[in-house]
Structures are given as C-alpha cells and as structure tokens.
Design an enzyme around this catalytic site. Structure first.
Site, PDB file in Angstrom:
ATOM      1  N   PRO A  25       1.434  -9.957  -6.680  1.00 19.64           N
ATOM      2  CA  PRO A  25       0.665 -10.383  -7.581  1.00 19.64           C
ATOM      3  C   PRO A  25       2.440 -10.473  -8.366  1.00 19.64           C
ATOM      4  CG  PRO A  25       0.659  -8.413  -8.413  1.00 19.64           C
ATOM      5  CD  PRO A  25       1.182  -8.099  -6.834  1.00 19.64           C
ATOM      6  N   MET A  26       2.104 -12.198  -7.875  1.00 14.44           N
ATOM      7  CA  MET A  26       3.936 -12.830  -9.101  1.00 14.44           C
ATOM      8  C   MET A  26       3.390 -14.135 -10.274  1.00 14.44           C
ATOM      9  SD  MET A  26       6.955 -12.671  -5.486  1.00 14.44           S
ATOM     10  CE  MET A  26       4.729 -13.229  -4.832  1.00 14.44           C
ATOM     11  N   THR A  27       3.814 -13.932 -10.950  1.00 14.57           N
ATOM     12  CA  THR A  27       3.914 -14.595 -12.667  1.00 14.57           C
ATOM     13  C   THR A  27       4.197 -16.014 -12.085  1.00 14.57           C
ATOM     14  OG1 THR A  27       3.563 -13.252 -13.689  1.00 14.57           O
ATOM     15  CG2 THR A  27       4.413 -15.698 -14.507  1.00 14.57           C
ATOM     16  N   GLN A 101      -5.763 -10.601 -10.408  1.00 13.87           N
ATOM     17  CA  GLN A 101      -5.336  -9.356 -10.906  1.00 13.87           C
ATOM     18  C   GLN A 101      -5.318  -9.700 -13.253  1.00 13.87           C
ATOM     19  OE1 GLN A 101      -0.754  -9.013 -12.183  1.00 13.87           O
ATOM     20  NE2 GLN A 101      -1.096  -7.273 -11.052  1.00 13.87           N
ATOM     21  N   HIS A 176      -4.196  -4.163 -13.749  1.00 16.65           N
ATOM     22  CA  HIS A 176      -2.792  -5.253 -14.067  1.00 16.65           C
ATOM     23  C   HIS A 176      -2.399  -3.497 -14.880  1.00 16.65           C
ATOM     24  CE1 HIS A 176       0.923  -5.486 -13.450  1.00 16.65           C
ATOM     25  NE2 HIS A 176       1.327  -6.426 -14.594  1.00 16.65           N
ATOM     26  N   GLY A 177      -2.334  -2.633 -14.232  1.00 14.43           N
ATOM     27  CA  GLY A 177      -1.847  -1.199 -15.561  1.00 14.43           C
ATOM     28  C   GLY A 177      -0.233  -0.669 -14.896  1.00 14.43           C
ATOM     29  N   ALA A 178       0.524  -1.384 -14.702  1.00 16.37           N
ATOM     30  CA  ALA A 178       1.764  -1.492 -14.196  1.00 16.37           C
ATOM     31  C   ALA A 178       3.145  -2.782 -15.269  1.00 16.37           C
ATOM     32  CB  ALA A 178       2.142  -1.707 -12.620  1.00 16.37           C
ATOM     33  N   ASN A 179       4.077  -2.236 -15.157  1.00 24.27           N
ATOM     34  CA  ASN A 179       5.540  -2.973 -15.529  1.00 24.27           C
ATOM     35  C   ASN A 179       5.426  -2.760 -16.974  1.00 24.27           C
ATOM     36  OD1 ASN A 179       5.159  -2.975 -12.167  1.00 24.27           O
ATOM     37  ND2 ASN A 179       5.223  -5.311 -12.529  1.00 24.27           N
ATOM     38  N   TYR A 181       2.972  -3.447 -19.326  1.00 23.00           N
ATOM     39  CA  TYR A 181       1.883  -4.056 -19.587  1.00 23.00           C
ATOM     40  C   TYR A 181       1.225  -3.905 -21.061  1.00 23.00           C
ATOM     41  CZ  TYR A 181       4.891  -7.873 -17.616  1.00 23.00           C
ATOM     42  OH  TYR A 181       5.117  -8.584 -17.391  1.00 23.00           O
ATOM     43  N   ARG A 228      -3.281  -1.200 -10.381  1.00 26.65           N
ATOM     44  CA  ARG A 228      -2.109  -0.956 -10.020  1.00 26.65           C
ATOM     45  C   ARG A 228      -1.345  -0.525 -11.054  1.00 26.65           C
ATOM     46  NH1 ARG A 228       2.498  -5.828  -9.414  1.00 26.65           N
ATOM     47  NH2 ARG A 228       3.238  -5.451  -6.757  1.00 26.65           N
ATOM     48  N   ASN A 234      11.292   3.179 -16.033  1.00 25.71           N
ATOM     49  CA  ASN A 234      12.187   3.777 -16.579  1.00 25.71           C
ATOM     50  C   ASN A 234      13.093   2.338 -17.181  1.00 25.71           C
ATOM     51  OD1 ASN A 234      13.396   5.874 -18.418  1.00 25.71           O
ATOM     52  ND2 ASN A 234      15.194   5.378 -16.645  1.00 25.71           N
ATOM     53  N   GLY A 321       6.689  -9.141  -2.322  1.00 28.18           N
ATOM     54  CA  GLY A 321       6.557 -10.295  -3.951  1.00 28.18           C
ATOM     55  C   GLY A 321       7.508 -11.243  -3.416  1.00 28.18           C
TER      56      GLY A 321
END
Length: 366
Positions: A25-27, A101, A176-179, A181, A228, A234, A321
């Site tokens: 997935p990519m915005t 996503q 989307h449980g990552a990055n 958000y 995800r 970090n 990606g």
C-alpha cells in the site's frame, strides 16, 4: 531458474494468487475531488500493476474522522464505493487480486482536515509530524483524546468500511495497524497514556484491534481479512520502541492465530535499531516462530533478497512498494532481469497522470 519461488502461485485460504509478489500500500493522493472518490485514473493505475500476485491499495479512510492526508480516496460513502468498484473491476479484468487497506491516521492529522476540530487519537500526544493539507505541509498539533464513545464509533467505522470494501468488489481488506497511525498509537506506550480499559497493560493497549476483528467476524469472511504491523518502528511518526514492545507484538501476533486471517503483513525495521535491545531486529524471522498463517514481509526488498526470505521459509509473500510506482510491469521485469525504471519522487503525491500512470513498460520500450 534460481528465483522461481517468487513466481510460484500461492493459495491465500483458497484465493489463488498468480505469484508471491505483492504490491504494498502506498499513498498517492490522486483523489482531488469533492467526495475524495477513487476515479478512472485510479483504476488505470492499479490495472497496470495487476500482474502482482496481490495488490494492497493505498490506505483508504474509514470515515471523515479518519482523514489525515489530503486527496486520499475514502471508503465511507456510496460515491466512494462506486469509485473503488472501477478499480476492482479493472484489476479483476486482468486476472489480478486486490485488497483494500482500511486506514485511520489518528493523531497524524491536522485541524484543517477536520473543519478546525482537533483530530482524534488515544491521548493528547502530538506526534510532531508534518501533515499534508490542502495548503501544503503543516505541523501536527496535540490531538483530542478519544472518549469510550469515540472508540466504539471508530470500531464501527472499520466494520462498515470492511462491508463497503466487499460491496466495492475487493477480494479482502487489510487493517492498517502500522507506521504510527491510530492502531499503533494505541499499541505504543509513548502515544497511549490512557488509564481506562484501552490503556496501561499490553492487553488493554491492543484491545481496539481485537474489538475491530470481533466486530468484523459478525459481518465478513475472516479468511479475507488481514492486519499490517510495524513492530520495530522507532523515532518515526511519534512512535518509540519501549520495554514492552516485544511483549505487546508477541501477544498480538499470538492472538491473531485464533482469527484464521488471510495473512499478516509485517515490516522490517525502517531505521537501524541494532543498538536498541528492546527492538525486534529481524521481524519475519521472529514472528515466523509465532504465527501459523501466511506472512507477507515488506521493506526495501530486491528480487534476490525476496527469493532468500521466501526460500528460508520466513515469509510466504514479499511486498514491494516504490519499485511498483515506477514499474507497472515489475513482475515481468523480475522474470527477465530487466533494468528497473527509477521513480520520480516529486510526483509521488501530485495530481494527475504524471508520475502515476505514465511510466513505460518493457513493451513500450520495444
């Protein structure tokens, strides 16, 4: 052929993928229209890339409250469902498979995107990020801590978005449980300062994810639902690895075994975390020991490193990606060891077809 494994078909709980190459997935911010609707141009972009074994769309917002980036297509209105149907039809016409996503950005947002109101998040912690608004990038602000009612409404928004996605013809959905958000903001100790049932303990901080999954169980086939996660994030998006990070993700991934999901989509560290003892250094390797289902792994893989992680058995598919941005026919290029087009970063989030649907394929080059 040495790298044959990445070109082998793969059965995702009965959904047969043509190969083990996924498009991550990519915005792309191409829905600059009043209803933030995916358009014919969106459909063309994904259709061009339909030789991927699986396409996972850019994050699509589950509600107006979820919005954190300008010009991103949503999946909460009838018009948006119709817009996405153009994409699913286009991808399916090429024999491709596509998951939506589902996205809520939480604190990573700006009042400009919410009629002047603060965005909702687990706690009032400013992630200190630059947010893409209609007036360009603006610094994030401290968000509004969510009430229990806000959380319940958000859980329901994810549930309705999943129903909408299947109505739009998607083969499945990825939470989307990552990055950094919303869901990861709940997971992370530094962004979740709550003292109620959604804060404090590992179980409480992970609760919202399982609330969503338990609701989805009532309305959709869980074999078409994925999650995800980015366990070693970090110092990016306001998230830090802490002394309970490993415990939390081990708990989450262990519990995900009970849901019979399509897959989990994991990300190797974005940054060098070798000096952080609490960080998981090799994400795929670590979670392969815990998770019994399909793992998709992501993060700057090449054809060669993808072959290795698949051959080692640490993952079942690899998602790419940026290479897919510039190479709609990435699979064909991998098959023939052709040179890859280089992406134009200045057009990643700009409107129109430039840098979106105009990259040449090998056939164009001929």
């Amino acid at each position: 052929m040495e790298t044959a494994i990445i070109f082998e078909p793969y059965s995702l709980k009965g959904l047969v993928l043509n190969n083990r190459i996924a498009m991550a997935p990519m915005t792309r911010s191409r829905s600059a229209n009043t209803g933030n609707v995916a358009t014919e141009l969106t459909a063309l972009y994904y259709k061009q890339r339909a030789t991927a074994g699986l396409i996972i769309t850019e994050g699509t917002f589950v509600s107006k409250e979820a919005v954190g980036v300008v010009n991103v297509p949503g999946i909460y209105s009838e018009e948006q469902i119709k817009g996405w149907k153009l994409t699913t039809d286009a991808v399916h016409s090429e024999g491709g498979k596509i998951f939506a996503q589902l996205w809520h950005t939480g604190a990573y947002s700006h009042p400009d995107l919410h009629d002047g109101k603060k965005p909702l998040a687990p706690s009032g912690v400013n992630p200190e990020q630059q947010v893409f608004t209609a007036a360009g990038f603006k610094p994030s602000q401290a968000p509004q801590p969510m009430t229990i009612e806000d959380i319940k409404r958000t859980v329901n928004d994810f549930k309705q978005a999943a129903v909408n996605a299947f109505e739009a013809g998607f083969d499945g959905v990825e939470l989307h449980g990552a990055n950094g958000y919303l869901l990861q903001q709940f997971f992370s100790k530094n962004s979740n300062l709550r003292t109620d049932e959604y804060g404090g303990s590992v179980e409480n901080r992970a609760r919202i994810l399982f609330d969503i999954l338990d609701e989805l169980k009532e309305v959709v086939d869980m074999q078409r639902v994925a999650v995800r996660l980015n366990p070693s994030l970090n110092g990016i998006m306001g998230v830090l690895v802490d002394d309970e990070t490993k415990t939390l993700y081990d708990y989450v991934v262990n519990r995900l075994n009970d849901y019979g999901l399509a897959y989990i989509h994991l990300i190797e560290p974005f940054t060098d975390v070798s000096a952080i003892p609490d960080a998981i250094q090799e994400v795929a390797k670590h979670f392969r020991k815990i998770y019994k289902g399909t793992i998709i792994i992501n993060r700057a893989f090449t054809k060669e490193t993808a072959h290795k992680v698949l051959s080692d058995g640490d993952a079942n598919l690899v998602s790419f990606g940026v290479p897919f941005i510039a190479n709609p026919d990435l699979v064909a290029r991998f098959m023939t060891d052709a040179v890859l087009n280089q992406p134009d970063q200045t057009t990643f989030y700009t409107p129109g077809e430039k840098g979106y649907t105009d990259y040449p394929t090998l056939n164009d080059n001929k």
